[in-house]
Design an enzyme around this catalytic site. Structure first.
Site, short mmCIF file in Angstrom:
data_model
loop_
_atom_site.label_atom_id
_atom_site.label_comp_id
_atom_site.label_asym_id
_atom_site.label_seq_id
_atom_site.Cartn_x
_atom_site.Cartn_y
_atom_site.Cartn_z
N TYR A 108 0.83 -1.22 0.00
CA TYR A 108 0.00 0.00 0.00
C TYR A 108 0.87 1.28 0.00
O TYR A 108 0.86 2.04 -0.98
CB TYR A 108 -0.93 -0.06 1.21
CG TYR A 108 -1.76 1.17 1.46
CD1 TYR A 108 -2.39 1.84 0.42
CD2 TYR A 108 -1.92 1.65 2.75
CE1 TYR A 108 -3.17 2.97 0.68
CE2 TYR A 108 -2.70 2.76 3.02
CZ TYR A 108 -3.32 3.42 1.97
OH TYR A 108 -4.08 4.52 2.23
N SER A 131 2.22 -6.00 9.00
CA SER A 131 1.81 -4.72 9.60
C SER A 131 0.43 -4.73 10.25
O SER A 131 -0.18 -3.68 10.40
CB SER A 131 1.84 -3.63 8.54
OG SER A 131 0.90 -3.92 7.53
N TYR A 147 3.48 -5.97 16.89
CA TYR A 147 3.84 -5.22 15.68
C TYR A 147 4.72 -4.02 16.05
O TYR A 147 5.83 -3.83 15.52
CB TYR A 147 2.56 -4.78 14.97
CG TYR A 147 2.76 -3.72 13.93
CD1 TYR A 147 3.53 -3.97 12.81
CD2 TYR A 147 2.18 -2.45 14.08
CE1 TYR A 147 3.72 -2.98 11.85
CE2 TYR A 147 2.36 -1.47 13.14
CZ TYR A 147 3.14 -1.74 12.02
OH TYR A 147 3.33 -0.76 11.09
#
Ligand code: UDP
Length: 329
Positions: free
Chosen positions: A11, A77, A141
């Site tokens: 992205y 992520s 994360y």
């Protein structure tokens, strides 16, 4: 000389490649396509389907191409997944970065800009958050991203390698051309989920908890347009190439919106009713994350162009409406 973008089919990576190409830069993309999309890679970038944990394959890229700097997005992520499968995050994020830095040092590549995150702070003691505020991640994360920052610092102390860590707040929106946008499978992020509900590809959005200490009980986040993030990476790389010292920058708009406020704004932008149901809290979510990005503005000269939440939602809606199945159609 070329810029190597690792995770350039994902992205934020794909949007950064578009901005680099538009700025006339020569771009090489490495991506394993486990979560990225080949169609998201700009046609003018040279593409290698390679996993960053594959040292021999990475060495080959550095030996084939003439690389002046690396922008590193290649990581797992998702906050929720990091809590249920932490070892995946240690493997992909920390081990992947270890191999990458080994290869960079061995091949004499000295500059790296990389994705860090607001999740490095954990539950902040105050907002807006400054870069030297305490870092106590509340999810795995964020823990692995903070460890990546520390790894860069130690490696930089031992080798001729210089880094900028960019701590993003909530990346969202889509390229203004409508050619690329956000597409995760499964999708876990708030804005695409809301817009899928608006487009009819999902029945409803779940609001994860309304008992947080915020103005309406739902979590507050600082939403920042992906093209503004992309520009910050280019500014950061140029800063390093000019001899800038190792640094860490927050990237956000400095304004927080609750989950309920984002749903309401999306109802207005899309003209759709968007059903929202209350669900339990999601494990690992801090109540509020809002950035101070003054440092990026002062040191890098960063100026976000799409700061308005309505503009962010409009660009995202243009993408989702025309690509209800992401890059698959
Ligand atoms: N969120 C939500 N429903 C969803 C997805 C997210 O209520 O289906 C909330 C989540 O708890 C967080 C905010 O929306 O407070 C933004 O979550 P997202 O996953 O988009 O980004 P994160 O803040 O985890 O990076």
């Amino acid at each position: 000389m070329a810029i190597l973008v690792l995770g350039g089919a994902g992205y934020i990576g794909s949007h950064t490649v578009y901005e680099l190409v538009d700025a006339g830069r020569d771009v090489v993309v490495v991506d394993n396509l486990l979560t990225g999309f080949r169609q998201a890679v700009h046609p003018k970038a040279r593409f290698y389907q390679t996993d960053i944990r594959d040292r021999a394959a990475l060495d080959k890229v550095f030996q084939t191409e003439s690389i002046e700097g690396v922008i590193h997005f290649a990581a797992s992520s998702q906050v929720g997944e990091s809590m249920s499968d932490p070892l995946k995050y240690y493997d992909n994020n920390l081990y992947g970065t270890t191999v990458l830095l080994q290869s960079m040092v061995a091949n004499g590549v000295k500059h790296i800009v990389f994705s860090s995150t607001a999740a490095t702070y954990g539950e902040p003691e105050r907002v807006p958050i400054l870069e030297d505020d305490p870092t106590h991640p509340t999810n795995c994360y964020g823990e692995t991203k903070l460890a990546m920052e520390h790894m860069m610092r130690w490696v930089s102390g031992a080798h001729d390698l210089h880094y900028v860590a960019l701590r993003y707040f909530n990346a969202c929106g889509a390229h203004p051309s409508g050619q690329i946008g956000e597409a995760h499978d499964p999708e876990t992020h708030l804005i695409p989920i809301i817009l899928q509900a608006a487009a009819g590809t999902r029945e409803a959005v779940s609001i994860f908890g309304d008992d947080y200490p915020t103005r309406d009980g739902t979590c507050v986040r600082d939403y920042i347009h992906v093209t503004d993030l992309a520009q910050a990476h280019i500014l950061a790389l140029d800063y390093l190439l000019r001899g800038g010292e190792n640094n860490v920058f927050n990237l956000g708009n400095g304004v927080g919106f609750t989950v309920k406020e984002v749903v309401e704004a999306a109802r207005t932008i899309t003209g759709q009713p968007i059903t929202a149901n209350l669900s339990p809290r999601r494990s690992g979510d801090p109540a509020q994350l809002v950035a101070s990005s003054e440092k990026a503005k002062t040191v890098l000269g960063w100026k976000p162009q799409y700061a308005d939440l309505n503009v962010i939602l409009s660009t995202a809606w243009a993408w989702h409406k025309n690509h209800p199945n992401g890059f698959e159609g």
